[in-house]
Design an enzyme around this catalytic site. Structure first.
Site, PDB file in Angstrom:
ATOM      1  N   CYS A   1      -8.491  -7.984  -0.060  1.00 13.01           N
ATOM      2  CA  CYS A   1      -7.612  -7.216   0.834  1.00 13.01           C
ATOM      3  C   CYS A   1      -6.655  -8.125   1.604  1.00 13.01           C
ATOM      4  O   CYS A   1      -5.636  -7.657   2.107  1.00 13.01           O
ATOM      5  CB  CYS A   1      -8.443  -6.383   1.796  1.00 13.01           C
ATOM      6  SG  CYS A   1      -9.427  -5.099   0.968  1.00 13.01           S
ATOM      7  N   GLY A   2      -6.982  -9.411   1.705  1.00  9.98           N
ATOM      8  CA  GLY A   2      -6.071 -10.371   2.319  1.00  9.98           C
ATOM      9  C   GLY A   2      -5.099 -10.983   1.330  1.00  9.98           C
ATOM     10  O   GLY A   2      -4.328 -11.880   1.693  1.00  9.98           O
TER      11      GLY A   2
ATOM     12  N   ARG B   1      -7.074   5.578   9.079  1.00  8.45           N
ATOM     13  CA  ARG B   1      -5.922   4.924   8.448  1.00  8.45           C
ATOM     14  C   ARG B   1      -4.768   5.916   8.410  1.00  8.45           C
ATOM     15  O   ARG B   1      -4.892   7.003   7.844  1.00  8.45           O
ATOM     16  CB  ARG B   1      -6.291   4.468   7.032  1.00  8.45           C
ATOM     17  CG  ARG B   1      -5.153   3.758   6.307  1.00  8.45           C
ATOM     18  CD  ARG B   1      -5.571   3.368   4.905  1.00  8.45           C
ATOM     19  NE  ARG B   1      -6.659   2.390   4.934  1.00  8.45           N
ATOM     20  CZ  ARG B   1      -7.756   2.477   4.175  1.00  8.45           C
ATOM     21  NH1 ARG B   1      -7.924   3.498   3.363  1.00  8.45           N
ATOM     22  NH2 ARG B   1      -8.677   1.546   4.246  1.00  8.45           N
TER      23      ARG B   1
ATOM     24  N   GLY C   1     -12.010 -11.788   2.911  1.00 10.38           N
ATOM     25  CA  GLY C   1     -13.417 -11.970   3.229  1.00 10.38           C
ATOM     26  C   GLY C   1     -14.348 -11.767   2.053  1.00 10.38           C
ATOM     27  O   GLY C   1     -15.546 -12.025   2.157  1.00 10.38           O
TER      28      GLY C   1
ATOM     29  N   ARG D   1      -8.969   6.348  -9.220  1.00  4.26           N
ATOM     30  CA  ARG D   1      -9.136   5.266  -8.245  1.00  4.26           C
ATOM     31  C   ARG D   1      -7.907   5.266  -7.336  1.00  4.26           C
ATOM     32  O   ARG D   1      -6.948   5.995  -7.566  1.00  4.26           O
ATOM     33  CB  ARG D   1      -9.278   3.920  -8.989  1.00  4.26           C
ATOM     34  CG  ARG D   1     -10.019   2.830  -8.212  1.00  4.26           C
ATOM     35  CD  ARG D   1     -11.478   3.142  -7.982  1.00  4.26           C
ATOM     36  NE  ARG D   1     -12.214   1.960  -7.508  1.00  4.26           N
ATOM     37  CZ  ARG D   1     -12.305   1.592  -6.238  1.00  4.26           C
ATOM     38  NH1 ARG D   1     -11.690   2.280  -5.294  1.00  4.26           N
ATOM     39  NH2 ARG D   1     -13.014   0.521  -5.908  1.00  4.26           N
ATOM     40  N   LYS D   2      -7.932   4.435  -6.318  1.00  4.10           N
ATOM     41  CA  LYS D   2      -6.786   4.384  -5.399  1.00  4.10           C
ATOM     42  C   LYS D   2      -5.534   3.927  -6.144  1.00  4.10           C
ATOM     43  O   LYS D   2      -5.600   3.323  -7.224  1.00  4.10           O
ATOM     44  CB  LYS D   2      -7.071   3.441  -4.235  1.00  4.10           C
ATOM     45  CG  LYS D   2      -7.088   1.961  -4.584  1.00  4.10           C
ATOM     46  CD  LYS D   2      -7.278   1.142  -3.316  1.00  4.10           C
ATOM     47  CE  LYS D   2      -7.243  -0.362  -3.617  1.00  4.10           C
ATOM     48  NZ  LYS D   2      -7.410  -1.167  -2.392  1.00  4.10           N
TER      49      LYS D   2
END
Length: 492
Positions: free
Chosen positions: A428-429, A58, A423, A166-167
């Site tokens: 994430c979508g 990434r 999904g 966390r992110k």
């Protein structure tokens, strides 16, 4: 998992894996211990169960702005080491796949030669900083915030914030349409104005704590302050510091910034941020946001008279080295050697003179990556899907394209549909903010067979979450059901 990741970080900072990374490149994948597999994420290398022995990389492309020289370097990595695969992401970014550890030193060198990095793009770090894809170009822009987004994306790299709970996602935009989706981020900055001692000053309003994944999606909350443009970077540093030092590390599903704000309340959180910031914040001013009005596809006027930006649809963001090499050639031939990535997984060619437009639109590649795509495809976003992600329950990219193409035959071509497909529960979508949102499920039929299905969400946008309307609709029934929901939304 939380304890395991936290233990790994305490034993060795993720950034310290770099010398060992080069050693593993000589020894091969089998020599990499399990804990070091996790630490490689600090350099953007993510191992996936679906592709054992290979890594996804990434990148970090601040504000989604890159040169054709940089794109060609990325293309060379994809072509020579990554089986020609490339994905455009919802963070105005690019992901490469099928990389072997043995090739990573050469990959890093090629990227570094053109000013690119993948440092701290995985696990508990702050990710690629987003902004308006038309920053500095759009004729209705309030001000160009791209230099600020780019500085924040790079200036805070390093050990100071290499061990977050966390992110962490940040978006910074001077665009009145909020096209960088501020409220879906941990920090979202949008254009505002405030009178300070008799002068009208442009700057930002701030939303905090947005995060769409998991079972408790949340849009960012208004922080109630105004920042001057000069204050954006120190404000991000202050928020990250408070989060780093106080965020929960006990349970990863409750470790994002939103959970700390829920525990403390916004007033206490902002008081702690102000202490680190070192001076009182200005109270909120006048928001300069307007309603989001469409997408970046097609032809857009720029500030400079006679120049335009052409936005191309990259269906569900899945592309390849050949297409992106051709895009770079077109940007050199018709533009100024610059490209822009969008939050909807598409790509823009800016700085095209209007006298060249017809020739550009006639290029063979633009018959594939269409600037004037049907409305059912224009707002389509999909997560990676089962072929590369072990969380995904279905091949979301292929199935979402199938549904969108069927939907295109049922609705007017000009009816744009903001269709977002995930999904799994991690979202994430971004299905929670789609006009139509789909989350993958598996459905057992009466005959015992199991088929792909989706939960249906309706009515979302980046100011409100979508509502769950139906569960486990089989794929072959989705397009018709979506068309019916759109008719209700349109008052038909």
């Amino acid at each position: 998992m939380a304890v395991q990741i936290e233990t790994i970080k305490k034993l060795k900072n993720g950034l310290d894996v770099l010398p060992d990374l080069y050693r593993y490149a000589s020894l091969g994948f089998a020599a990499i211990p399990e804990d070091e597999i996790e630490r490689l994420k600090w350099y953007g290398l993510l191992h996936r169960k679906q592709t054992p022995g290979f890594f996804m990389q990434r990148l970090r492309i601040p504000n989604g702005i890159l040169s054709t020289r940089q794109m060609r370097a990325i293309v060379s990595v994809s072509r020579d080491f990554g089986r020609n695969t490339m994905d455009l992401t919802t963070r105005e970014n690019i992901q490469l796949r099928w990389l072997r550890i043995e090739d990573v030193p050469e990959v890093f060198q090629r990227l570094q030669n053109v000013g690119l990095t993948s440092q701290q793009t995985g696990l508990d770090n702050y990710r690629n900083v987003m902004g308006c894809p038309l920053a500095g170009l759009h004729h209705e822009e309030i001000f160009n915030a791209a230099p600020i987004a780019q500085s924040v994306s790079l200036a805070l790299l390093g050990r100071e914030f290499s061990d977050l709970p966390r992110k962490f996602n940040i978006t910074i935009s001077g665009c009145s349409h909020d096209c960088a989706h501020s409220r879906a981020n941990d920090i979202g900055m949008t254009p505002a104005a405030k009178e300070i001692n008799g002068y009208r000053v442009l700057g930002f309003h701030v939303a905090l704590g947005g995060a769409l994944g998991g079972t408790t999606p949340q849009l960012g909350q208004d922080a109630g302050i105004f920042l001057t443009t000069e204050q954006a970077l120190p404000f991000c540093r202050a928020v990250l510091s408070v989060f780093r030092d106080n965020g929960s590390r006990e349970k990863r599903t409750e470790a994002r910034l939103k959970w700390l704000i829920r525990e403390w309340g916004m007033a206490r959180f902002m008081a702690e941020v102000e202490k680190v910031f070192g001076q009182p914040f200005f109270s909120a001013g006048e928001s300069l946001l307007a309603a989001h009005n469409g997408d970046h596809l097609g032809v857009h006027k720029q500030q400079d008279q006679g120049f335009i930006t052409v936005g191309l649809l990259v269906p569900v963001g899945r592309t390849n080295a050949q297409q992106m090499a051709e895009i770079a050639d077109l940007a050199d031939a018709y533009g100024t050697g610059e490209l822009r990535l969008t939050p909807d997984q598409n790509i823009l060619i800016p700085n095209v003179h209007e006298t060249c437009l017809d020739r550009l639109l006639a290029e063979p590649l633009l018959q594939v990556l269409q600037p004037h795509a049907p409305g059912a495809l224009r707002g389509l976003v999909s997560c990676t899907g089962r072929d590369y992600c072990h969380f995904a329950l279905s091949d979301t990219k292929e199935l979402s394209l199938q549904v969108a193409e069927e939907l295109a035959s049922l609705i007017p071509a000009e009816r744009r549909v903001d269709l977002k497909v995930s999904g799994c529960v991690h979202a994430c979508g971004q299905h929670h903010v789609g006009e139509i949102g789909l989350q993958a499920q598996r459905l057992r039929l009466e005959d015992g067979s199991i088929v792909d299905a989706f939960d249906l969400f309706v009515g979302g946008n980046h100011q409100q979450l979508a509502t769950l309307k139906a569960r486990k609709i089989p794929v072959d029934q989705l397009a018709g059901r979506i068309a019916a929901e759109l008719a209700i939304l349109d008052g038909k």
